[in-house]
Scaffold this active site. Structure first.
Site, PDB file in Angstrom:
ATOM      1  N   ARG A 178     -17.214  11.227 -12.137  1.00 59.65           N
ATOM      2  CA  ARG A 178     -18.314  11.788 -12.948  1.00 59.65           C
ATOM      3  C   ARG A 178     -18.562  10.954 -14.206  1.00 59.65           C
ATOM      4  NH1 ARG A 178     -18.423  14.070  -8.661  1.00 59.65           N
ATOM      5  NH2 ARG A 178     -18.720  16.304  -8.315  1.00 59.65           N
ATOM      6  N   SER A 252     -21.520  22.466 -10.799  1.00 62.45           N
ATOM      7  CA  SER A 252     -20.236  22.638 -11.504  1.00 62.45           C
ATOM      8  C   SER A 252     -20.487  22.509 -13.000  1.00 62.45           C
ATOM      9  CB  SER A 252     -19.242  21.553 -11.093  1.00 62.45           C
ATOM     10  OG  SER A 252     -18.939  21.643  -9.730  1.00 62.45           O
ATOM     11  N   GLU A 348     -19.496  19.302 -17.539  1.00 60.38           N
ATOM     12  CA  GLU A 348     -20.041  18.214 -16.721  1.00 60.38           C
ATOM     13  C   GLU A 348     -21.488  17.891 -17.097  1.00 60.38           C
ATOM     14  OE1 GLU A 348     -21.917  18.046 -12.831  1.00 60.38           O
ATOM     15  OE2 GLU A 348     -19.878  17.739 -12.063  1.00 60.38           O
TER      16      GLU A 348
END
Ligand code: FAD
Ligand code: EPU
Length: 352
Positions: A178, A252, A348
């Site tokens: 990520r 998420s 995130e």
């Protein structure tokens, strides 16, 4: 209401920047927020005009794709650059791979579908991820055992600092879990305009992620092709994740935290059911959804926002939530996970 600004210079006169632009339908969390200015970008030439315009280039920028990984915490006092260019084509091939280039404004899943329709495997595990191609390298999207970096060849970006076109290859992008250079040195500076993917000629199914293996077994598919895997991923995602068109969310909400082996061992001795995955550097990635679930947040609301009842890692807008409601729940969850497990959860999505 929106209005159009025009300047008198001939080329810049083409700029149709809209003011006081409502953003609710431009972010999948469905947060109500107003952007001071909004511009729909179709080409590098558009960005060059913005860069040369003293009014617009002086403002803070938000480069926007599908809005599926942003949290608008309040009204935005800058200029939204909404990247809308389109197009997908095969641009080359060699003995190892077929190279497919897609414009940044193209929807990601449309690209996946296009590759499958053209008999090209490689992106199927990343089926149904919301958002656009241009954002895929920013957090190096990943799902079901594959990350975008596994299929990435190169990209073209417009550098707002210098006005130049950059070509970045794999080794230039510092991809991680990520993560990429676009969240660091090139943050708010490089506007991705297109991405080229390398799709393997000798395709192999990637079915190591438990959910995929289970789904294929349930369908009695022993030798899956790329379309079978895409169908399995779509089925799993549709069961687990809320559709942003129905219930606002950004996927998420936290990254899965990576902790040292000693800390994981200590946690495991207290919590034998702890879900963790060993990393190549010896550390362990924990399932943030499990940690949040254990803290009792699964399906629990705080005002108009909640952690989703089928997947505790997904923060959902129950209706009419503000950015501040999202921030409040996010902090409450982080605080409880820290108190119980001593683990830091990092959001995130990008907070604007
Ligand atoms: P945006 O939200 O518009 O932008 C995200 C960030 O990228 C911002 O910082 C923005 O400034 C920057 N950006 C966007 N376009 C450009 C550009 N052209 N140039 C430079 N910077 C740019 N992610 C995963 O990795 N795996 C998943 O499985 C996954 N599942 C999801 C499921 C759901 C239901 C949802 C809502 C989200 C999910 N996500 C997942 C997150 C999201 O889909 C990805 O992060 C996606 O890449 C975001 O694309 P976007 O176009 O919506 O980006
Ligand atoms: N779990 C729970 N309770 C929950 C949710 C999860 O106990 O409420 C446990 C599950 O039982 C499982 C583990 O946590 O053992 C992992 O859950 P899951 O397989 O759903 O994956 P995840 O780690 O929660 C990650 C990505 C997703 C990606 C999936 C599939 C991150 C932050 N998230 O989720 O990406 O789709 O794996 O690969 O890495 C996103 O980034 O937005 C996203 C959706």
């Amino acid at each position: 209401m929106s209005s159009n600004y025009q300047t008198d210079a001939a080329s810049i006169a083409k700029l149709a920047v809209q003011s006081d632009f409502p953003m609710r339908t431009f972010n999948t969390l469905g947060i109500e927020a107003i952007a001071h200015a909004y511009f729909s970008v179709g080409s590098v030439a558009d960005l060059q005009l913005i860069r040369l315009d003293p009014t617009w280039s002086a403002l803070p920028r938000l480069i926007l794709g599908g809005g599926s990984n942003v949290v608008l915490t309040q009204d935005f006092s800058g200029l939204v650059l909404h990247i809308r260019n389109q197009g997908i084509q095969i641009v080359g091939e060699d003995s190892d791979a077929i190279y497919v280039r897609a414009a940044a404004g193209q929807s990601w899943h449309t690209l996946v579908e296009w590759t499958l329709a053209n008999g090209l495997g490689g992106l199927e595990n990343l089926s149904l991820i919301p958002g656009n191609v241009g954002a895929a390298p920013i957090q190096n999207i990943g799902a079901y055992g594959v990350e975008m970096q596994d299929r990435f060849h190169a990209l073209t970006a417009f550098d707002f600092l210098t006005g130049e076109i950059l070509t970045l290859r794999h080794e230039d992008c510092a991809f991680g879990y990520r993560d990429s250079i676009f969240k660091h040195a090139l943050c708010d500076r490089a506007v991705v305009m297109d991405v080229t993917f390398s799709l393997p000629r000798r395709w192999q199914a990637e079915v190591r992620y438990g959910d995929i293996a289970d789904e294929l077994a349930a369908r009695s598919i022993l030798r899956p092709d790329a379309r079978d895997i895409s169908n399995a991923v779509i089925a799993i995602r549709t069961r687990k994740l809320p559709d942003p068109a129905v219930i606002g969310n950004a996927g998420s909400f936290f990254k899965n935290p990576i902790i040292p082996a000693a800390q994981r061992d200590a946690l495991l001795s207290h919590y034998p059911a702890l879900v963790s995955y060993q990393q190549t550097d010896g550390g362990y990635k924990l399932a943030a959804g499990w940690l949040i679930d254990q803290c009792g947040w699964k399906g629990k609301a705080l005002g108009p926002v909640a952690m989703y009842q089928k997947q505790a890692l997904v923060l959902v807008n129950l209706g009419g939530a503000s950015g501040q409601d999202v921030v409040r729940l996010s902090k409450a969850v982080q605080s409880d996970v820290m108190t119980r497990f001593g683990v830091t959860l990092e959001p995130e999505p990008i907070f604007v």
